[in-house]
Design a protein around this motif. Structure first.
Motif, short mmCIF file in Angstrom:
data_model
loop_
_atom_site.label_atom_id
_atom_site.label_comp_id
_atom_site.label_asym_id
_atom_site.label_seq_id
_atom_site.Cartn_x
_atom_site.Cartn_y
_atom_site.Cartn_z
N LEU A 192 0.83 -1.20 0.00
CA LEU A 192 0.00 0.00 0.00
C LEU A 192 0.87 1.25 0.00
O LEU A 192 0.58 2.23 -0.71
CB LEU A 192 -0.93 0.00 1.21
N LEU A 200 -8.49 -4.10 -3.35
CA LEU A 200 -8.40 -4.67 -2.01
C LEU A 200 -9.74 -5.29 -1.64
O LEU A 200 -10.75 -4.60 -1.51
CB LEU A 200 -8.04 -3.57 -1.00
N VAL A 217 -3.39 -4.45 8.15
CA VAL A 217 -2.25 -3.69 7.64
C VAL A 217 -1.31 -3.39 8.80
O VAL A 217 -1.75 -2.96 9.88
CB VAL A 217 -2.69 -2.36 6.99
N LEU A 259 -8.44 0.71 -5.61
CA LEU A 259 -7.42 1.62 -5.11
C LEU A 259 -6.59 2.25 -6.22
O LEU A 259 -5.60 2.95 -5.94
CB LEU A 259 -6.46 0.87 -4.16
#
Length: 263
Positions: A192, A200, A217, A259
């Motif tokens: 990321l 995602l 994350v 994303l």
């Protein structure tokens, strides 16, 4: 921010049913991948944000809905990318197309491990095909001893940080452009940060695990607690666009977030 200017849409009940289907044609069409290189990440989380349950594994918080999508996403990918630590913790072995879904994509499903040290979990070596290993110069010899030179992708590293963009490019050059990353949290954090994730997929299952488990994350390990809890400035927040949202009768939510950067 005013609370009365944002429209809301009710997504439950769902607008289209996807009943169980051994062939999974409709679900596969919904999650179809482009021919060009594409990086999709698939993670599971509890309602309160935990990435694993009491056994330290994500399998303890997933369910049948998550498993159904998990199989389809693997069936559509060229390669599953995962951190070596996660592969060790989750007992990864050599991969095959999910049974019964081989028709969704020709060819074998490959496994690629990301490891700074070059060490490969023993379980990943037990199978007809050895995994690919993405590593830096420091881990190259160790990785080659485990899987052979032809399966090692040596990329630049900066203070131990693997150049993931170079690794993905090399995998794509070998015909492995449709990537399914399954974590773990540290690998996802690095991807990321580098802006390498196109899509995602996050499954939220109806569990509460309480304090303890990390998020899906994570950043690199640090000895400074202040850095571990550092806040992200508002101008660095990245936008995400909701692309799909599926709802299971159990309440499990399967969301896909786009994303890709847009100008």
């Amino acid at each position: 921010m005013s609370s009365d200017t944002t429209p809301l849409r009710v997504l439950v009940p769902t607008l289209e049913d996807l009943p169980p289907d051994p062939q999974e044609q409709r679900l596969a069409a919904l999650y179809g991948l482009p021919e060009h290189p594409h990086v999709r990440v698939n993670m599971v989380s509890s309602v309160d944000g935990g990435a694993w349950g009491d056994d330290g594994r994500s399998g303890s918080i997933n369910d049948a809905a998550d498993w159904r999508l998990f199989r389809v996403l693997r069936a559509l990918a060229d390669v599953v990318l995962v951190g070596a630590g996660t592969a060790r913790a989750e007992s990864y072995t050599a991969l095959d197309r999910p049974r019964g879904l081989e028709h969704l994509s020709p060819g074998p499903l490959e496994l690629a491990l990301v490891t700074r040290s070059g060490r490969v979990p023993a379980g990943a070596l037990d199978g007809p095909r050895l995994p690919w290993v993405v590593t830096g110069a420091a881990g190259a010899a160790t990785a080659s001893a485990a899987v052979g030179d032809d399966r090692v992708v040596v990329v630049p590293d900066d203070d131990g940080a693997i150049d993931l963009e170079a690794g993905l490019a090399t995998l794509a050059a070998h015909g492995l452009g449709r990537v399914l990353c399954e974590g773990g949290p540290r690998l996802l954090g690095s991807m990321l940060t580098a802006g390498l994730v196109d899509e995602l997929c996050v499954t939220t299952t109806p569990h509460l695990v309480g304090a303890g488990p990390g998020r899906i994350v994570a950043g690199p390990p640090t000895a400074d607690p202040a850095l571990a809890s550092e806040r992200v400035p508002a101008d660095q927040l990245r936008p995400a666009r909701l692309d799909r949202l599926l709802v299971a009768p159990s309440g499990t939510l399967l969301a896909t977030w786009d994303l890709r950067r847009r100008t």
